[in-house]
Write a protein that holds these residues in place. Structure first.
Motif, PDB file in Angstrom:
ATOM      1  N   GLY A 162      14.694   9.936  -9.065  1.00  0.00           N
ATOM      2  CA  GLY A 162      14.911  10.836  -7.943  1.00  0.00           C
ATOM      3  C   GLY A 162      14.254  10.418  -6.643  1.00  0.00           C
ATOM      4  O   GLY A 162      13.672   9.351  -6.524  1.00  0.00           O
ATOM      5  N   LYS A 163      14.380  11.329  -5.663  1.00  0.00           N
ATOM      6  CA  LYS A 163      13.821  11.142  -4.323  1.00  0.00           C
ATOM      7  C   LYS A 163      12.646  12.090  -4.166  1.00  0.00           C
ATOM      8  O   LYS A 163      12.747  13.276  -4.466  1.00  0.00           O
ATOM      9  N   PHE A 164      11.521  11.547  -3.652  1.00  0.00           N
ATOM     10  CA  PHE A 164      10.311  12.335  -3.500  1.00  0.00           C
ATOM     11  C   PHE A 164       9.911  12.374  -2.031  1.00  0.00           C
ATOM     12  O   PHE A 164       9.900  11.345  -1.361  1.00  0.00           O
ATOM     13  N   THR A 165       9.560  13.571  -1.545  1.00  0.00           N
ATOM     14  CA  THR A 165       9.149  13.729  -0.151  1.00  0.00           C
ATOM     15  C   THR A 165       7.708  14.202  -0.016  1.00  0.00           C
ATOM     16  O   THR A 165       7.184  14.282   1.092  1.00  0.00           O
ATOM     17  N   GLU A 166       7.092  14.533  -1.136  1.00  0.00           N
ATOM     18  CA  GLU A 166       5.688  14.946  -1.112  1.00  0.00           C
ATOM     19  C   GLU A 166       5.042  14.616  -2.454  1.00  0.00           C
ATOM     20  O   GLU A 166       5.712  14.317  -3.430  1.00  0.00           O
ATOM     21  N   GLY A 167       3.721  14.685  -2.457  1.00  0.00           N
ATOM     22  CA  GLY A 167       2.993  14.391  -3.683  1.00  0.00           C
ATOM     23  C   GLY A 167       2.744  12.905  -3.856  1.00  0.00           C
ATOM     24  O   GLY A 167       2.766  12.127  -2.889  1.00  0.00           O
ATOM     25  N   GLN A 168       2.510  12.496  -5.092  1.00  0.00           N
ATOM     26  CA  GLN A 168       2.258  11.098  -5.410  1.00  0.00           C
ATOM     27  C   GLN A 168       3.405  10.526  -6.218  1.00  0.00           C
ATOM     28  O   GLN A 168       3.946  11.201  -7.098  1.00  0.00           O
TER      29      GLN A 168
END
Length: 179
Positions: free
Chosen positions: A127-133
């Motif tokens: 997936g695509k991540f925009t926050e976190g690690q």
């Protein structure tokens, strides 16, 4: 009786010493070449360090390639962890038993330069991540997780970085690209 000053060879040597030097044409050619080299190279050097976005992309690319090579040489699994909230990244090495070596030099955190930030990090299949690690695994078998990183600066300039799994090379593209 003939003296040394009257000898034709002595006069010729004195004449050559007197005329030693460069002609005006030679000096003009040299000055022109130096000016041309400066004209071509000074803009390149002045741009170095001026663009935080490019610098951040180069640093990430260099870190990825370094860890890819280290993993192959050491036989250990490395992980590159992107912290999207703080605009930083760090590397950790996993031992044979799966333990994390936090004392290694690569474990220190690096930050994106200036006002550069992560827009998102994509891991195909996860997936695509925009926050976190977000973690990219680098295996000693010569494999790295395919990772797509989008970086942005305050002027809304965007770079897309694509990590090629089998080579550890990072391709950099202008703009936001869905790859």
């Amino acid at each position: 009786m003939q003296t040394d000053n009257d000898c034709p060879e002595t006069q010729r040597a004195a004449l050559l010493q007197h005329n030693a030097g460069f002609t005006l044409v030679e000096i003009v050619v040299v000055v022109t070449l130096i000016s041309l080299f400066m004209f071509l190279s000074v803009p390149l050097f002045s741009a170095l360090g001026a663009n935080d976005l490019d610098t951040s992309a180069r640093r990430i690319s260099g870190t990825i390639k370094y860890l890819y090579n280290e993993s192959a040489m050491s036989g250990s699994e490395y992980r590159l962890i992107y912290d999207l909230n703080t605009g930083s990244y760090r590397a950790l090495v996993h031992g044979a038993g799966g333990e994390v070596n936090k004392d290694m030099a690569q474990g220190r955190e690096a930050r994106l330069k200036g006002d550069v930030q992560f827009l998102d990090v994509q891991l195909p299949g996860r997936g695509k991540f925009t926050e976190g690690q977000v973690t990219t695994r680098i295996l000693p078998t010569g494999w790295i997780d395919e990772t797509i990183i989008h970086l942005s600066d305050a002027k809304n300039n965007v770079l897309t970085l694509k990590v090629v799994p089998l080579t550890g090379i990072t391709e950099v593209f202008e703009g936001y690209r869905e790859l």
